[in-house]
Write a protein that holds these residues in place. Sequence first.
Motif, short mmCIF file in Angstrom:
data_model
loop_
_atom_site.label_atom_id
_atom_site.label_comp_id
_atom_site.label_asym_id
_atom_site.label_seq_id
_atom_site.Cartn_x
_atom_site.Cartn_y
_atom_site.Cartn_z
N ALA A 40 15.01 -28.63 24.64
CA ALA A 40 13.79 -28.97 25.19
C ALA A 40 12.65 -28.59 24.26
O ALA A 40 11.61 -29.05 24.61
N ILE A 41 12.54 -27.50 23.57
CA ILE A 41 11.74 -27.16 22.64
C ILE A 41 11.29 -28.54 21.68
O ILE A 41 9.94 -28.72 21.52
N PHE A 44 11.97 -31.71 22.18
CA PHE A 44 11.30 -32.55 23.23
C PHE A 44 9.75 -32.28 23.43
O PHE A 44 9.00 -33.21 23.33
N SER A 45 9.74 -31.12 23.83
CA SER A 45 8.39 -30.63 23.90
C SER A 45 7.34 -30.89 22.89
O SER A 45 6.18 -31.31 22.86
N PRO A 49 20.54 -26.56 24.95
CA PRO A 49 19.73 -27.10 25.85
C PRO A 49 18.22 -26.70 25.45
O PRO A 49 17.35 -27.48 25.58
N LEU A 50 18.20 -25.43 25.26
CA LEU A 50 16.73 -24.59 25.06
C LEU A 50 16.25 -25.47 23.87
O LEU A 50 15.06 -25.94 23.81
#
Length: 112
Positions: free
Chosen positions: A94-95, A97-98, A90-91
Amino acid sequence: MTEDNDLLLQQFFHDAAQQQIADDGFTERVMQQLPQTRCNLQRFNRLWTFFCVGVFLVLFVLFRGWELLAIHFEVLLRTLLVETFSINLPLLAAILFSLLLVGVGEVAYNER
């Protein structure tokens, strides 16, 4: 039904974009009178970037950043050789996607 509407809208805007309205150069005169904020903003952004890079370099030399990097790199290598590690999906998602959003934002900003 929506495809027909899309085609009609595309045709309408295509035809409207081709029209020329005679204004005796009024539009060009107005555009020349507008302040050149984009050029000034780009110049300010470049100066700010150079300033921040300069501050970073001064602090890097002042605090001997190369020594800190060497220590962290050594610890990283020794840890990787001894222990196994797991990836936090998940991290990582998220990275990524950012980063994707930042990239899309940059492309959109540069297209204007």
